[in-house]
Design an enzyme around this catalytic site. Structure first.
Site: not given
Ligand SMILES: NC(=O)c1ccc[n+]([C@@H]2O[C@H](COP(=O)([O-])OP(=O)(O)OC[C@H]3O[C@@H](n4cnc5c(N)ncnc54)[C@H](O)[C@@H]3O)[C@@H](O)[C@H]2O)c1
Length: 244
Positions: A62, A88, A153, A155, A157
């Site tokens: 991704v 996801n 993580y 930051a 999310k």
């Protein structure tokens, strides 16, 4: 058909679908009648998962725009449409912030936040042309409240929430809803948290246990369905109450 939600004749893309929440959600989409493109960077695992849930495997990272655009183009070419995008894919590289390398920072942000951006951007021309789309992103307790060892993580999310809000405003006029879930479920990701810290987190869950990935999938299925037409820009916590 799954839980009354009808995705017959629809096409869904699920990223990070080789295992965990993505895989179980892909199974629910397929049960609801959708053709599912299951995307993951882990080639062997995504092919096995796709066989298991009746989806089409696509190996893609991704963080790579060309690979992302190739998946979107293939889905449109093979099925003529994309209705649902479940962004996801995510990963952890936990360390206190003063020990995080530039490489780990960039990777964590680029998978969770960059991947969400890239896949959404690639789908927008198609969504606009058809006047329909359902985008479901994944944020986290850490994105909402912070968590020791997870600055990158958190930051990423928190960024997913900002992205979701703006995309919801930009895309509403084209019939596209954009929402996020904040899940809590026992997967490989949670198993990778050191046991003492995992137990501390578990003690904060009012429902008293980690969720099962299947308990997250039903909410994603709802947000992906035509039934959720009037919900956009929401963060739906499916977390046993940990973020109360
Ligand atoms: N499990 C939880 O309690 C929890 C809590 C909050 C948020 N989340 C989020 O939910 C999502 C799913 O997590 P999970 O618990 O099922 O984790 P998981 O580790 O079981 O699955 C994540 C998948 O993402 C894939 N992935 C990682 N980097 C990728 C890349 N560059 N390109 C393509 N695929 C990639 C992995 O190969 C893996 O199959 C993630 O975004 C995670 O951050 C999970």
């Amino acid at each position: 058909m799954s839980a009354g939600f009808d995705l017959r004749e629809q096409t869904a893309i699920v990223t990070g679908g080789a295992r965990g929440i993505g895989k179980v959600t892909a199974a629910r989409f397929a049960e609801a009648g959708a053709t599912v493109f299951l995307v993951d960077a882990d080639a062997e695992a995504v092919e096995a998962a796709a066989r298991e849930v009746g989806a089409i495997a696509r190996v893609a990272d991704v963080t790579d725009t060309e690979q992302v655009e190739a998946v979107v183009a293939a889905a449109i070419e093979e099925t003529g449409r994309i209705d649902v995008l479940f962004n996801n894919a995510g990963l952890l590289r936990d360390k206190v912030l003063w020990k995080i390398s530039d490489e780990d920072w960039d990777l964590v942000v680029d998978v969770s936040l960059g991947g969400t951006f890239r896949f959404t951007r690639a789908c927008v021309p198609h969504f606009r042309a058809r006047g329909y789309g359902r985008v479901i992103n994944v944020t986290s307790y850490t994105g909402l409240h912070g968590n020791i060892g997870q600055a990158a993580y958190g930051a990423a999310k928190a960024g997913v929430i900002g992205f979701t809000n703006t995309a919801a405003k930009e895309l509403a006029r084209f019939g596209v809803t954009v929402n996020a879930i904040s899940p809590n479920a026992m997967t490989r990701m949670i198993e990778s948290i050191p046991p003492a810290h995992r137990e501390e987190l578990e003690a904060q869950i009012p429902i008293g246990r980690w969720g099962e990935p299947g308990e997250i999938a039903g909410t994603v299925l709802f947000l992906a369905s035509p039934e959720a037409a009037y919900i956009t820009g929401t963060v739906l916590r499916v977390d046993g109450g940990i973020a109360i």
